[in-house]
Scaffold this motif. Sequence first.
Motif, PDB file in Angstrom:
ATOM      1  N   GLU A  56      44.606  50.814  33.780  1.00  0.00           N
ATOM      2  CA  GLU A  56      43.166  50.729  33.630  1.00  0.00           C
ATOM      3  C   GLU A  56      42.784  49.374  33.032  1.00  0.00           C
TER       4      GLU A  56
ATOM      5  N   ARG B  85      43.010  46.775  35.759  1.00  0.00           N
ATOM      6  CA  ARG B  85      41.852  46.893  36.658  1.00  0.00           C
ATOM      7  C   ARG B  85      40.626  46.220  36.052  1.00  0.00           C
ATOM      8  N   ARG B  86      40.370  46.489  34.775  1.00  0.00           N
ATOM      9  CA  ARG B  86      39.204  45.899  34.123  1.00  0.00           C
ATOM     10  C   ARG B  86      39.301  44.378  34.082  1.00  0.00           C
TER      11      ARG B  86
ATOM     12  N   THR C 201      40.985  42.324  36.035  1.00  0.00           N
ATOM     13  CA  THR C 201      40.882  41.688  37.347  1.00  0.00           C
ATOM     14  C   THR C 201      39.478  41.820  37.934  1.00  0.00           C
ATOM     15  N   GLU C 202      38.827  42.958  37.696  1.00  0.00           N
ATOM     16  CA  GLU C 202      37.520  43.195  38.307  1.00  0.00           C
ATOM     17  C   GLU C 202      36.369  42.604  37.503  1.00  0.00           C
ATOM     18  N   THR C 203      36.460  42.627  36.175  1.00  0.00           N
ATOM     19  CA  THR C 203      35.320  42.172  35.370  1.00  0.00           C
ATOM     20  C   THR C 203      35.500  40.769  34.803  1.00  0.00           C
TER      21      THR C 203
ATOM     22  N   GLY D 217      37.818  38.498  36.331  1.00  0.00           N
ATOM     23  CA  GLY D 217      38.289  37.618  37.394  1.00  0.00           C
ATOM     24  C   GLY D 217      39.704  37.114  37.230  1.00  0.00           C
TER      25      GLY D 217
ATOM     26  N   SER E 101      43.790  37.067  37.691  1.00  0.00           N
ATOM     27  CA  SER E 101      44.767  37.552  38.658  1.00  0.00           C
ATOM     28  C   SER E 101      45.551  38.692  38.027  1.00  0.00           C
ATOM     29  N   GLU E 102      46.108  39.534  38.859  1.00  0.00           N
ATOM     30  CA  GLU E 102      46.882  40.654  38.315  1.00  0.00           C
ATOM     31  C   GLU E 102      48.072  40.153  37.504  1.00  0.00           C
TER      32      GLU E 102
END
Length: 388
Positions: A136, A139-140, A142-144, A146, A148-149
């Motif tokens: 989780e 995910r946060r 990378t999505e919020t 920007g 990289s994983e």
Amino acid sequence: MLRVGLTGGIGSGKSTVAGRLAEHGAVLIDGDKLAREVVEPGTPGLAAITAAFGQEILAEDGSLNRPKLAAVVFNSDEQRERLNGIVHPLVGQRSAEMLADAAEDAVVVHDVPLLVEKGYAPMYNLVVVVHADVEERVRRLTETRGMSEADARARIAAQATEEQRRAVADVWLDNSGTPDQVLAMADALWADRLVPFEANVRLRRFARYGNPRLYDYNPEWPAQAARLIARLQMLTGGVRIDHIGSTSVPGLPAKDIIDLQITVSSMQQADSFAEPLSEAGFPVSAGNRGDRGEEETKTFHHSADPGRPANIHLRVEGTRDWRHALMFRDWLRAEEAERASYLDLKQDIAKRFASADNLAEAAPAKDSWFDEALPRAEKWATATGWQP
């Protein structure tokens, strides 16, 4: 004043919790925010970082280019420590200034990303850890943000582990769910624990303990005791402190109260600890001196934390009750039959005093059992060569 250490891994959502507590009235000292302020253009902090890592970590406008700096430090322990050695003292200085400016009745929440890594936990009255599952958090990030994983996972791996955070957490807030869930937890934490805890510390009163209800043995009791011991040792200069009483005996049901024994060299030393302990949330109990008719050999403090009742016994080394507290603990740990006998007594007391408003009413009910058990415990100590 109550000092709360707040921490959590990157992406856990501790800023959400910090913001909610600030909405309730907490004085928020945000370590991340201060870390940005102390390296703004024109500051000694930015000058020191530039000298250490070169002009290439600056943006065109002369400000710190954080992605470039992150690329340098987050994959190198040596470089990360170099950066921390510049920034952390500056953040500490500014934090101390803000703490000095806080009101006497303030709940000060210190948002410290590296609280665990730097061993700061014993400095606070309470440590709150905000947690979220690794996936989780990735995910946060990378999505919020920007990231990289790979970058997100590298930053998570560079921080304290979940096990390390659990070891210092007095309060564990799981933020793996929706924002409203963790906000509700923060609301309850504020109303039920932080506000009454602050009042108790300021007014030098301890939390109400209730009746002598027994709880099944909690494997978390030793860890809770260890956290209290770490705080107390910081206050007392590292003197001997032991976890004693029923919660220190594995498998034994007990009242949910941690008992600790601080070993002092004299009553004068115990007296010297009275005010520091009270200021830190362990107020002295009035009229507590003396052990069952002996000359004065101990003082007695309680915890002001409504979420973690505790009794703090300061006893002079070598006295009868100092030795007995340690001997009975180890004897009960070693002898199953004696644990069973003691449990029968405790269960009877819990029934007889179930409606008591004050645990002190039930305390004398154990005296006769301990008087009868003492020769058996001494025999065991002699046979095993036990020493305190």
